[in-house]
Design a protein around this motif. Structure first.
Motif, short mmCIF file in Angstrom:
data_model
loop_
_atom_site.label_atom_id
_atom_site.label_comp_id
_atom_site.label_asym_id
_atom_site.label_seq_id
_atom_site.Cartn_x
_atom_site.Cartn_y
_atom_site.Cartn_z
N LYS B 292 -3.65 33.71 38.24
CA LYS B 292 -2.69 34.82 38.15
C LYS B 292 -1.50 34.41 37.30
O LYS B 292 -1.04 35.17 36.43
CB LYS B 292 -2.24 35.20 39.56
N ASP B 296 -0.21 36.08 33.80
CA ASP B 296 1.16 36.58 33.69
C ASP B 296 1.86 35.97 32.47
O ASP B 296 2.56 36.66 31.72
CB ASP B 296 1.96 36.26 34.96
N THR B 300 3.21 38.04 29.24
CA THR B 300 4.63 37.95 28.90
C THR B 300 4.82 37.48 27.44
O THR B 300 5.57 38.09 26.67
CB THR B 300 5.34 36.97 29.85
N LEU B 341 -5.33 42.12 38.46
CA LEU B 341 -4.50 41.21 37.65
C LEU B 341 -4.45 41.53 36.17
O LEU B 341 -3.38 41.55 35.57
CB LEU B 341 -5.02 39.76 37.80
N GLN B 344 -2.34 44.21 34.54
CA GLN B 344 -0.90 43.93 34.36
C GLN B 344 -0.53 43.77 32.90
O GLN B 344 0.65 43.81 32.55
CB GLN B 344 -0.48 42.68 35.15
N GLY B 346 -0.95 45.90 30.82
CA GLY B 346 -0.30 47.18 30.54
C GLY B 346 -0.82 47.93 29.32
O GLY B 346 -1.98 47.83 28.94
N ASP B 375 -1.80 52.90 39.23
CA ASP B 375 -0.35 52.81 39.48
C ASP B 375 0.00 53.04 40.95
O ASP B 375 1.07 53.54 41.28
CB ASP B 375 0.44 53.73 38.54
N ASP B 379 -1.71 46.94 45.31
CA ASP B 379 -3.02 46.76 44.69
C ASP B 379 -4.06 47.72 45.31
O ASP B 379 -4.11 47.90 46.53
CB ASP B 379 -3.45 45.30 44.91
#
Lengths: 404, 404
Positions: B292, B296, B300, B341, B344, B346, B375, B379
């Motif tokens: 995870k 992330d 980012t 996951l 995320q 997006g 959304d 989760d």
């Protein structure tokens, strides 16, 4: 109103119980209500209600008292299967078949149209309309027509979204062409889904309510019944295994995708594959053959021990097997029935498919998945087309005329 | 008998109407029976019967007369959502979450266990049992537990058939470990199927009854609801998109197949992929990260314009997109909701997936397929685990204690 759901789609499999009773009476001969309830795992009131409707419709008659083992006396029921008949039509690509079945799903007559090419698809539609009208004129006992068409068939629109190697069919709006063309209503279903319905109703080896009919013919298609419900999708375009990719970087398909299963193991693909390995006219007369004739030649030569043919058949069987592994992982049916032209390759194909599934599918799942070749007396899709019509008639007899 | 279906599977979606009424009352506040019937497209007698049961159970109360627009007077209904609560547990691979929801599907509290490794899977089971017992001791209003586990989950057997990169979970028999461990019953469902249920109940953007929840997390999974019915398969192992091959000659997967989608775009695969391109410690601290944390970091850095990260994310998005094309062709859902996951990442991920689907799926089908990112406030799988339990409670309140 006569045409409640003209050119429509079949009811859910859970509504098939009248068809199942009719078929059971055909298979077993004179039976009591209790016999039927036991065999079909239905309650006595359910059987009573459905049999009542079938008697009102003249499809079933009472034969008087019969003695059943230990349960005392009961009334025998017999089928008047020939009283009502249905027409089934199978549209593949170059192959179009029209058949008459009785309401019990038994083939009475069958005719095959001359091979269709892209440029005469419209003539073919006219020809089918003419032949159906001829049959209807001859025989007033025909009460409905079922048509099976290649998927992805968009059921609201009446059109096929893509027909690899024969896009001419895309120009045909089946609802417009056939929906109101006859004195009886027409029902249309995706080909392999009709095949799954036929297998579910008429194949005595089918044990449960989760099965897949894997059509490997001029196209590659799939019909899935999951826990008694056909997997349809939002537009009727679900279970299009022929356009599920087995190679994201593979052959470009006319549907827009790459590596579609249909590009590797349809009868059309096999014909092309044979052409590529046809050095020294190994397959005599190949160029002039229909796809069906080419496949038949390959399977015959492989059976006779021709090494080129055997190797080619193995390659095709592996692709059919990759499709089977995808079916196992995507739908987890209890039984997969392989049918249509390519299934004519028989046991060597089945053995190789099974061994590939053993190697690639999860043991705990594949050990509970039976893989079979279709053995219905007529093609499952053609039989399924008729079954769609027969089922609609049995479910809504008064709305289709002839009864009520 | 208290535990009618302990450690069992949820009812068909068609039985979800009590849950839908509860959710509608939570979303809209005080409503009349007529309001509810209109909103949920149910008949007045159906709503009357279901509301009657909910009132008997103390979940819904009448508030007295209310005036509704033009239809005269009617009785207002309000939800006592907090009266009963359920626990949801999500088992992924290294990630395990436990949460308490009210019966309306709203998150009350959530805890995450320390990352699990293969060798301490059994300790994790013990830890989950202990934490659940703690929650149950604290709160007598908890009436059921729902668990979501990675597929292929064999529902009769209670085991997961394969868990890529963390086979330790295969040793766990979930029914044996949790089925009778608590004072309230436990229900177990394949993770993405629970997610589909949560989306169907709680996502206001979901319009119809044909949808797919596409879980792209530590594993890759799929739950499909087709015309209101979850696609289950014979053993509960259907819709295992993670093990559908996108390359018949691709990477060998622990399941026996080659080129499984899960090998290319799960959080585990992304972590590995980042490791391979981690020259000059481009992703600082990568080796010590959880999957995870690695994802992330990638998302980012991609958002901040790092070219390596952007290229990697594009590659991952394409694989997610190939999976989407397969979902379109295999299940034809009206809506595909991507969650977990990897979702995320997006909008950039969603855009690229949509563009791949536009290129590779049939226009007539994909134009009627909406692709969304989940959304929900929590989760979808975790919410779904609770929804499975809440639904069982609402359908069979007397059998689960606390009511009746």
């Amino acid at each position: 109103m006569r045409h409640t759901r003209p050119a429509s789609t079949p009811a859910a499999m859970s509504e098939l119980n009248q068809s199942r009773i009719v078929h059971s009476l055909h298979a077993d001969g004179i039976s009591s209500r209790a016999d039927i309830a036991r065999k079909l795992n239905l309650t006595a009131p359910a059987v009573g209600k459905l049999v009542g409707r079938l008697i009102d419709a003249g499809i079933v008659s009472e034969t008087g008292e019969m003695t059943s083992g230990g349960h005392g006396r009961s009334i025998g029921l017999k089928l008047n299967a020939k009283r009502y008949q249905v027409i089934g039509v199978k549209f593949a690509r170059s192959l179009v078949q029209i058949a008459v079945f009785d309401i019990g799903g038994h083939l009475l007559s069958m005719e095959e149209l001359p091979p269709v090419a892209d440029e005469n698809v419209e003539d073919c539609v006219e020809e089918v309309r003419g032949r159906i009208r001829g049959l209807l004129d001859e025989d007033p006992s025909i009460v409905a027509i079922g048509m099976a068409v290649p998927g992805p068939y968009l059921r609201e629109e009446g059109r096929i979204a893509v027909v690899t190697s024969m896009q001419g069919w895309r120009g045909i709006n089946f609802i417009k062409e056939f929906g109101k063309a006859f004195r009886v209503p027409t029902f249309i279903e995706q080909d392999a889904r009709a095949g799954a319905m036929a297998e579910s109703l008429f194949d005595s080896r089918i044990a449960g309510s989760s099965l897949a009919y894997y059509l490997v013919g001029e196209g590659v298609g799939l019909g899935v019944i999951d826990q008694g419900n056909p997997v349809d999708g939002n537009l009727g375009a679900a279970t299009e295994i022929g356009h599920v990719s087995i190679d994201m970087n593979g052959t470009a398909c006319e549907c827009g995708n790459r590596g579609c299963l249909e590009c590797y193991c349809s009868a059309v693909a096999i014909h092309t594959l044979m052409g590529r390995t046809n050095q020294g006219d190994h397959f005599p007369g190949l160029a002039a053959m229909t796809h069906k004739e080419a496949c038949d030649l390959l399977f015959t030569m492989a059976r006779q021990g021709d090494r080129t043919s055997m190797a080619l058949l193995d390659q095709v069987a592996d692709y059919v097997g990759y499709g089977c592994v995808t079916i196992v992982n995507a739908y987890n049916p209890a039984q997969i029935i392989i049918g249509d032209l390519v299934a004519q390759a028989g046991q060597p194909l089945l053995d190789r498919v099974k061994s590939l599934v053993s190697a690639r599918a999860l043991p705990q799942v594949r050990d509970h998945t039976e893989i079979l070749l279709s053995d219905l007396p007529a093609d499952a899709t053609l039989t399924g087309a008729a079954a769609v019509a027969a089922n609609q008639f049995l479910e809504h007899p008064s709305s289709l005329g002839g009864m009520g």
